[in-house]
Design an enzyme around this catalytic site. Structure first.
Site, mmCIF file in Angstrom:
data_model
loop_
_atom_site.group_PDB
_atom_site.id
_atom_site.type_symbol
_atom_site.label_atom_id
_atom_site.label_comp_id
_atom_site.label_asym_id
_atom_site.label_seq_id
_atom_site.Cartn_x
_atom_site.Cartn_y
_atom_site.Cartn_z
ATOM 1 N N HIS A 134 -3.740 -48.345 43.839
ATOM 2 C CA HIS A 134 -3.827 -47.880 42.447
ATOM 3 C C HIS A 134 -5.231 -48.014 41.849
ATOM 4 C CE1 HIS A 134 0.355 -47.171 42.588
ATOM 5 N NE2 HIS A 134 0.823 -48.297 42.112
ATOM 6 N N HIS A 208 2.604 -44.295 35.705
ATOM 7 C CA HIS A 208 3.408 -45.390 36.251
ATOM 8 C C HIS A 208 4.403 -45.961 35.247
ATOM 9 C CE1 HIS A 208 4.289 -48.639 39.023
ATOM 10 N NE2 HIS A 208 3.403 -48.180 39.873
ATOM 11 N N GLU A 338 6.565 -41.483 40.365
ATOM 12 C CA GLU A 338 5.119 -41.275 40.248
ATOM 13 C C GLU A 338 4.752 -40.010 41.026
ATOM 14 O OE1 GLU A 338 3.329 -45.017 41.732
ATOM 15 O OE2 GLU A 338 5.346 -45.793 41.470
#
Ligand code: GLA
Length: 374
Positions: A134, A208, A338
């Site tokens: 991420h 997210h 996502e």
């Protein structure tokens, strides 16, 4: 001040000593901007509250582009918050599992934080075991974004922009990113991502939010999930792709017809945390998933231009965080959908490319559409 046609009202919030700016139009669409706290570097952080013509509400902060609340009606019209998160800035400054965040430069994992482009090996920040996750140690979820509210005919929203510097978290190129969040009068929360670079680099932006369509009354295991994917990305113990795209074929991974999330989760080691390869349709945007919560009657559909969706069932939530309305976030208390390219694509030549070159524009659109079954 928000410069949009309409009546602009400034409200002094005496009890908090804060200035609140309210944008009101004749048909009561609203954008409210208020202070949300101070970032560690001293920057003032704002919270934007968007309200649509049906009374649905989205709250967004420019810290990490985080969606802090999404108020959605149930079948009786009760507006309740269907995303996990906090009602103040401080817990977002501390360790948390990307609640509501805007994720980049690369959503999901890059094996060992390494990839090679044009013969040059790049080393990224490693923050998930031996892997990069991420965007690294300071991903886009921790960036203070510039924010501009806007109002359109059937929508209102916030445009977030930032420039990620060359070699930030190890990525080459100055990357200029623009993300447009909108709340429409069709009860859609939409996200449009755009990015340009001055050097070749990987980009994989995503969102997210952890959804819980019971509004935190129970975990998400009874939600009925449909995922429009014949195949999923097979991963190893570190959640890094092996390269295989495997058919779901009636296994516990198969959500082609709706199944409750919990019905087969015990057959999936660790719980669902997998990228599904979305079936292509005739339109640029495909229906990625449809989720129904039987008690409230809430339905969420996710449409996207991306080739994949990561279905994550909050497997790492462990009750150590307490969020809004004093709800304890235990295991499986939220799920994420996502929309994104596949994990580790820079090291997987067979996967759709995530490489952006100067002169190109990265674009990605996703719609979370809400309705009820009555
Ligand atoms: C993603 C990952 C998960 C986990 C969460 C954050 O969804 O796929 O493995 O890292 O983010 O906790």
């Amino acid at each position: 001040m928000i410069l949009i046609a309409g009546l602009v009202i400034f409200v002094a919030c005496k009890n908090r000593g804060l200035k609140k700016e309210t944008e009101k139009t004749e048909d009561k669409m609203e954008i409210v901007k208020e202070p949300f706290g101070i970032a560690p570097d001293g920057q003032e952080i704002d919270l934007f509250t968007l309200t649509n013509s049906n009374g649905m509400v989205a709250k967004i902060t420019n810290f990490g582009g985080i969606v802090t609340s999404l108020l959605v009606p149930d079948k009786d019209g009760n507006m309740e918050d269907v995303v996990l998160g906090f009602d103040s800035l401080q817990p977002y400054l501390e360790e948390h599992p990307y609640f509501g965040a805007l994720v980049g430069r690369y959503g999901n994992r890059i094996a060992k934080g390494k990839f090679t482009l044009n013969g040059i090996e790049y080393t990224l920040a490693v923050n998930n075991g031996e892997n990069h996750l991420h965007g690294g140690l300071v991903g886009f979820d921790k960036v203070v974004w510039s924010a501009e509210p806007f109002q359109g005919d059937d929508r209102r929203g916030v445009i977030l922009t930032c420039v990620s510097q060359d070699m930030e978290e190890g990525y080459p190129g100055n990357l200029t990113v623009k993300v447009t969040y909108s709340l429409t009068d069709q009860d859609e929360f939409t996200i449009v991502y755009e990015a340009v670079t001055d050097k070749v680099c990987p980009v994989n932006l995503t969102h997210h939010s952890y959804f819980n369509l019971t509004a935190g009354k129970s975990d998400i295991l009874d939600h009925e999930m449909m995922i429009n994917a014949d195949r999923f990305v097979v991963v190893d113990e570190g959640l890094i792709p092996t390269g295989e795209l495997r058919g779901v074929d009636g296994s516990a991974m198969d959500f082609l017809s709706p199944h409750s999330i919990g019905s087969r989760i015990d057959q999936v080691s660790g719980g669902y945390d997998h990228t599904y390869v979305l079936n292509e349709g005739d339109d640029e945007m495909v229906l990625a998933a449809r989720v129904i919560e039987p008690v409230s009657g809430r339905i969420m559909e996710v449409y996207t231009t991306e080739p994949g969706v990561q279905f994550y069932t909050g497997n790492f939530l462990d009750g150590s965080l307490t969020g809004k309305n004093s709800v304890v976030y235990s295991k499986h208390y939220g799920f994420c959908l996502e929309t994104q390219h596949f994990p580790d694509s820079p090291n997987q030549p067979e996967f759709p490319t995530t490489i952006l070159s100067p002169g190109e524009t990265y674009t990605h659109s996703t719609i979370y559409r809400f309705s009820t079954n009555q």
